[in-house]
Design a protein around this motif. Structure first.
Motif, PDB file in Angstrom:
ATOM      1  N   HIS A   1       0.814  -1.223   0.000  1.00 41.93           N
ATOM      2  CA  HIS A   1       0.000   0.000   0.000  1.00 41.93           C
ATOM      3  C   HIS A   1       0.847   1.272   0.000  1.00 41.93           C
ATOM      4  CE1 HIS A   1      -3.460  -2.578   0.638  1.00 41.93           C
ATOM      5  NE2 HIS A   1      -2.858  -3.100   1.690  1.00 41.93           N
ATOM      6  N   GLY A   2       2.065   1.168  -0.525  1.00 38.22           N
ATOM      7  CA  GLY A   2       2.889   2.357  -0.701  1.00 38.22           C
ATOM      8  C   GLY A   2       2.520   3.091  -1.979  1.00 38.22           C
ATOM      9  N   PRO A   3       3.001   4.334  -2.152  1.00 36.30           N
ATOM     10  CA  PRO A   3       2.630   5.131  -3.327  1.00 36.30           C
ATOM     11  C   PRO A   3       3.421   4.751  -4.570  1.00 36.30           C
ATOM     12  CG  PRO A   3       4.169   6.349  -1.973  1.00 36.30           C
ATOM     13  CD  PRO A   3       3.870   5.083  -1.218  1.00 36.30           C
ATOM     14  N   ILE A   4       2.818   4.946  -5.727  1.00 35.95           N
ATOM     15  CA  ILE A   4       3.530   4.824  -6.995  1.00 35.95           C
ATOM     16  C   ILE A   4       4.243   6.147  -7.257  1.00 35.95           C
ATOM     17  CG2 ILE A   4       3.287   4.566  -9.481  1.00 35.95           C
ATOM     18  CD1 ILE A   4       1.015   2.668  -9.027  1.00 35.95           C
ATOM     19  N   LEU A   5       5.538   6.078  -7.553  1.00 33.47           N
ATOM     20  CA  LEU A   5       6.351   7.282  -7.732  1.00 33.47           C
ATOM     21  C   LEU A   5       6.676   7.495  -9.205  1.00 33.47           C
ATOM     22  CD1 LEU A   5       8.932   6.662  -4.856  1.00 33.47           C
ATOM     23  CD2 LEU A   5       6.778   7.935  -4.737  1.00 33.47           C
ATOM     24  N   PRO A   6       6.457   8.697  -9.745  1.00 34.94           N
ATOM     25  CA  PRO A   6       6.912   8.997 -11.107  1.00 34.94           C
ATOM     26  C   PRO A   6       8.419   8.795 -11.215  1.00 34.94           C
ATOM     27  CG  PRO A   6       5.418  10.691 -10.325  1.00 34.94           C
ATOM     28  CD  PRO A   6       5.728   9.821  -9.140  1.00 34.94           C
ATOM     29  N   ILE A   7       8.868   8.295 -12.359  1.00 30.37           N
ATOM     30  CA  ILE A   7      10.266   7.907 -12.514  1.00 30.37           C
ATOM     31  C   ILE A   7      11.214   9.090 -12.336  1.00 30.37           C
ATOM     32  CG2 ILE A   7      10.429   8.239 -15.010  1.00 30.37           C
ATOM     33  CD1 ILE A   7      11.806   5.257 -12.953  1.00 30.37           C
TER      34      ILE A   7
ATOM     35  N   PHE B   1      13.189   1.310 -23.800  1.00 25.28           N
ATOM     36  CA  PHE B   1      11.771   0.998 -23.976  1.00 25.28           C
ATOM     37  C   PHE B   1      11.303   1.484 -25.342  1.00 25.28           C
ATOM     38  CE2 PHE B   1      12.351   1.324 -19.403  1.00 25.28           C
ATOM     39  CZ  PHE B   1      11.729   0.173 -18.952  1.00 25.28           C
ATOM     40  N   ASP B   2      10.321   0.784 -25.901  1.00 26.93           N
ATOM     41  CA  ASP B   2       9.728   1.217 -27.165  1.00 26.93           C
ATOM     42  C   ASP B   2       9.098   2.598 -26.981  1.00 26.93           C
ATOM     43  OD1 ASP B   2      10.400  -1.143 -28.472  1.00 26.93           O
ATOM     44  OD2 ASP B   2       8.537  -2.134 -27.880  1.00 26.93           O
ATOM     45  N   PRO B   3       9.127   3.462 -28.006  1.00 32.84           N
ATOM     46  CA  PRO B   3       8.545   4.808 -27.887  1.00 32.84           C
ATOM     47  C   PRO B   3       7.100   4.767 -27.418  1.00 32.84           C
ATOM     48  CG  PRO B   3       9.810   4.621 -29.912  1.00 32.84           C
ATOM     49  CD  PRO B   3       9.749   3.238 -29.323  1.00 32.84           C
ATOM     50  N   GLY B   4       6.775   5.626 -26.444  1.00 33.68           N
ATOM     51  CA  GLY B   4       5.423   5.681 -25.913  1.00 33.68           C
ATOM     52  C   GLY B   4       5.115   4.624 -24.877  1.00 33.68           C
ATOM     53  N   HIS B   5       6.100   3.783 -24.552  1.00 34.29           N
ATOM     54  CA  HIS B   5       5.881   2.711 -23.573  1.00 34.29           C
ATOM     55  C   HIS B   5       6.992   2.697 -22.524  1.00 34.29           C
ATOM     56  CE1 HIS B   5       2.601   0.897 -25.912  1.00 34.29           C
ATOM     57  NE2 HIS B   5       3.309   1.214 -26.978  1.00 34.29           N
ATOM     58  N   GLY B   6       7.559   3.868 -22.249  1.00 32.86           N
ATOM     59  CA  GLY B   6       8.634   3.968 -21.272  1.00 32.86           C
ATOM     60  C   GLY B   6       8.124   3.866 -19.843  1.00 32.86           C
ATOM     61  N   LEU B   7       9.052   3.959 -18.899  1.00 33.00           N
ATOM     62  CA  LEU B   7       8.694   3.812 -17.491  1.00 33.00           C
ATOM     63  C   LEU B   7       7.710   4.883 -17.042  1.00 33.00           C
ATOM     64  CD1 LEU B   7      11.890   2.778 -15.506  1.00 33.00           C
ATOM     65  CD2 LEU B   7       9.811   1.459 -15.902  1.00 33.00           C
ATOM     66  N   GLU B   8       7.874   6.114 -17.520  1.00 31.99           N
ATOM     67  CA  GLU B   8       6.967   7.183 -17.117  1.00 31.99           C
ATOM     68  C   GLU B   8       5.531   6.850 -17.490  1.00 31.99           C
ATOM     69  OE1 GLU B   8       6.822   9.991 -14.789  1.00 31.99           O
ATOM     70  OE2 GLU B   8       8.710  10.402 -15.839  1.00 31.99           O
ATOM     71  N   GLU B   9       5.331   6.406 -18.725  1.00 30.95           N
ATOM     72  CA  GLU B   9       4.001   6.035 -19.189  1.00 30.95           C
ATOM     73  C   GLU B   9       3.471   4.828 -18.426  1.00 30.95           C
ATOM     74  OE1 GLU B   9       0.438   5.491 -21.120  1.00 30.95           O
ATOM     75  OE2 GLU B   9       1.734   7.263 -21.020  1.00 30.95           O
ATOM     76  N   ARG B  10       4.316   3.859 -18.157  1.00 32.34           N
ATOM     77  CA  ARG B  10       3.878   2.653 -17.456  1.00 32.34           C
ATOM     78  C   ARG B  10       3.433   2.970 -16.035  1.00 32.34           C
ATOM     79  NH1 ARG B  10       6.716  -2.278 -19.838  1.00 32.34           N
ATOM     80  NH2 ARG B  10       7.270  -1.545 -21.907  1.00 32.34           N
ATOM     81  N   LEU B  11       4.160   3.870 -15.371  1.00 34.89           N
ATOM     82  CA  LEU B  11       3.805   4.244 -14.011  1.00 34.89           C
ATOM     83  C   LEU B  11       2.472   4.995 -13.982  1.00 34.89           C
ATOM     84  CD1 LEU B  11       7.323   5.351 -12.751  1.00 34.89           C
ATOM     85  CD2 LEU B  11       6.010   3.423 -11.896  1.00 34.89           C
ATOM     86  N   LEU B  12       2.259   5.870 -14.967  1.00 34.08           N
ATOM     87  CA  LEU B  12       0.976   6.566 -15.058  1.00 34.08           C
ATOM     88  C   LEU B  12      -0.166   5.596 -15.331  1.00 34.08           C
ATOM     89  CD1 LEU B  12       1.930   9.795 -17.034  1.00 34.08           C
ATOM     90  CD2 LEU B  12       0.938   9.700 -14.743  1.00 34.08           C
ATOM     91  N   ARG B  13       0.055   4.689 -16.267  1.00 34.10           N
ATOM     92  CA  ARG B  13      -0.978   3.734 -16.642  1.00 34.10           C
ATOM     93  C   ARG B  13      -1.362   2.851 -15.459  1.00 34.10           C
ATOM     94  NH1 ARG B  13       1.335  -0.218 -20.510  1.00 34.10           N
ATOM     95  NH2 ARG B  13       1.941   1.689 -21.584  1.00 34.10           N
ATOM     96  N   GLU B  14      -0.370   2.470 -14.656  1.00 31.12           N
ATOM     97  CA  GLU B  14      -0.630   1.595 -13.513  1.00 31.12           C
ATOM     98  C   GLU B  14      -1.587   2.244 -12.516  1.00 31.12           C
ATOM     99  OE1 GLU B  14       0.055  -2.111 -11.652  1.00 31.12           O
ATOM    100  OE2 GLU B  14       0.788  -1.369 -13.590  1.00 31.12           O
ATOM    101  N   GLN B  15      -1.533   3.573 -12.409  1.00 30.08           N
ATOM    102  CA  GLN B  15      -2.367   4.273 -11.435  1.00 30.08           C
ATOM    103  C   GLN B  15      -3.823   4.431 -11.890  1.00 30.08           C
ATOM    104  OE1 GLN B  15      -0.097   7.636  -9.357  1.00 30.08           O
ATOM    105  NE2 GLN B  15       1.111   7.314 -11.192  1.00 30.08           N
ATOM    106  N   PHE B  16      -4.081   4.176 -13.156  1.00 27.62           N
ATOM    107  CA  PHE B  16      -5.443   4.309 -13.658  1.00 27.62           C
ATOM    108  C   PHE B  16      -6.024   2.956 -14.098  1.00 27.62           C
ATOM    109  CE2 PHE B  16      -3.673   8.531 -14.064  1.00 27.62           C
ATOM    110  CZ  PHE B  16      -4.728   9.342 -13.650  1.00 27.62           C
ATOM    111  N   THR B  17      -5.365   1.891 -13.663  1.00 31.44           N
ATOM    112  CA  THR B  17      -5.820   0.543 -14.024  1.00 31.44           C
ATOM    113  C   THR B  17      -6.673  -0.045 -12.912  1.00 31.44           C
ATOM    114  OG1 THR B  17      -3.820   0.172 -15.347  1.00 31.44           O
ATOM    115  CG2 THR B  17      -5.080  -1.753 -14.693  1.00 31.44           C
TER     116      THR B  17
END
Length: 256
Positions: free
Chosen positions: A164-170, A240-256
Motif C-alpha cells: 500500500h505504498g505510493p507509486i512514484l513517477p520515474i 523501452f519502445d517509444p510511448g511505452h517507457g517507465l513514465e508512461e507505465r507508471l501513469l498507466r498503472e495508477q489508472f488501471t
C-alpha cells in the motif's frame, strides 16, 4: 536508420519460452558476449530483468527487455521482427539503485545493491521493533510492524505497491518509505523522502524479535542495523519502445 552491425548480447531466463526465444533470436541476429556487445537484450520477466541488470552493473551498455514472463513491467512486448529498428528507436531511462549496508549481530557487514527496494522483514513469530533515522536524525523512535521497505521509483509498483505504498513517477527524485502491517503508530503508512536521503533502520530487541534484510531478493539474516542510500555512481540504462517507457507505465498503472 538502425545500425546493421549492432552487436547484441541475448540473455534468457531458464524457462522453456525464454530459451526457445533465445534460440530463434540468436539464429536471426547473432550472439555476442555482454562485454563485447552494444546492447543487452533480456528475455524473461521482471525478475530476470533485475538479475540481468545486477549481472551487468559494471558494463556501460543499455538493456532492452522482451517479455517472456508474466507481468513484464520492466519489459517490452515480445516481437521477433524488426528488432534492430526497435533498438534504434528506443527511449532510454536511467535508474540509480539503492546501496544497502546491513550489519549483523556479530558485527559483520554485508553490502548489496537494490534496483527495486531494500526491505526489512520480521524473521520470527513476534512483530518487529524498528527505530528509523533519516540523515542522522531520528524520525521515529519505535515502529512496531511486520517490516518496512525503502523503494525507488522504478520499484514503487512492486513490493512497495503491494504494501500500500505510493507509486512514484520515474523522474520524481524521491524514495518511498513504507511500513508493512504497522501496529504502532496506528495506521502509519510511511513517508516520501528525497532521493539523496540516507536512511538507517535499527532493530530493537533483535534477540527476541529477529529481522532479516533483503535487497532485490538478496537476503541477510540476523541484522541489527541497516543503512540505505541511493548510489549515484551506478547507472542502469533501460530501453523501452517509444510511448511505452517507465513514465508512461507508471501513469498507466495508477489508472488501471
Amino acid at each position: 536508420m538502425p545500425n546493421d552491425a549492432q552487436k547484441i548480447a541475448f540473455l534468457a531466463s531458464p524457462t522453456p519460452e525464454a530459451q526457445a526465444a533465445l534460440a530463434r533470436l540468436t539464429g536471426r541476429y547473432g550472439q555476442h558476449a555482454p562485454e563485447a556487445a552494444d546492447v543487452v537484450v533480456a528475455l524473461g520477466g521482471d525478475g530476470f530483468m533485475l538479475q540481468t541488470l545486477h549481472a551487468t552493473t559494471e558494463l556501460p551498455v543499455p538493456t532492452y527487455g522482451m517479455n517472456r514472463g508474466t507481468v513484464g513491467f520492466l519489459m517490452n512486448e515480445y516481437e521477433e521482427d524488426d528488432l534492430l529498428w526497435r533498438l534504434a528507436a528506443a527511449e532510454e531511462a536511467v535508474i540509480n539503485p539503492l546501496k544497502m549496508v546491513a550489519t549483523r549481530g556479530d558485527g559483520s557487514q554485508v553490502e548489496a545493491l537494490a534496483i527495486n527496494e531494500v526491505s526489512l522483514l520480521r524473521a520470527g513469530p513476534q512483530a518487529a521493533r524498528l527505530r528509523i533515522a533519516v540523515d542522522g536524525r531520528i524520525r521515529m523512535e519505535e515502529l512496531v510492524c511486520d517490516g518496512a521497505l525503502l523503494a525507488t521509483p522504478a520499484g514503487s509498483t512492486a513490493y512497495n505497491y503491494s504494501a500500500h505504498g505510493p507509486i512514484l513517477p520515474i523522474g520524481s527524485e524521491v524514495l518511498a518509505l513504507t511500513a508493512m502491517s504497522a501496529f504502532r503508530p496506528r495506521r502509519w503508512r510511511g513517508a516520501l523522502l528525497p532521493k539523496r536521503a540516507r536512511v538507517r533502520f535499527d532493530v530493537l530487541d533483535a534477540g527476541k524479535r529477529p529481522m532479516m534484510a533483503e535487497a532485490d531478493g538478496f537476503s541477510v539474516r540476523d541484522v541489527v542495523r541497516v543503512e540505505v542510500a541511493s548510489d549515484a555512481e551506478v547507472r542502469h540504462r533501460l530501453l523501452f519502445d517509444p510511448g511505452h517507457g517507465l513514465e508512461e507505465r507508471l501513469l498507466r498503472e495508477q489508472f488501471t
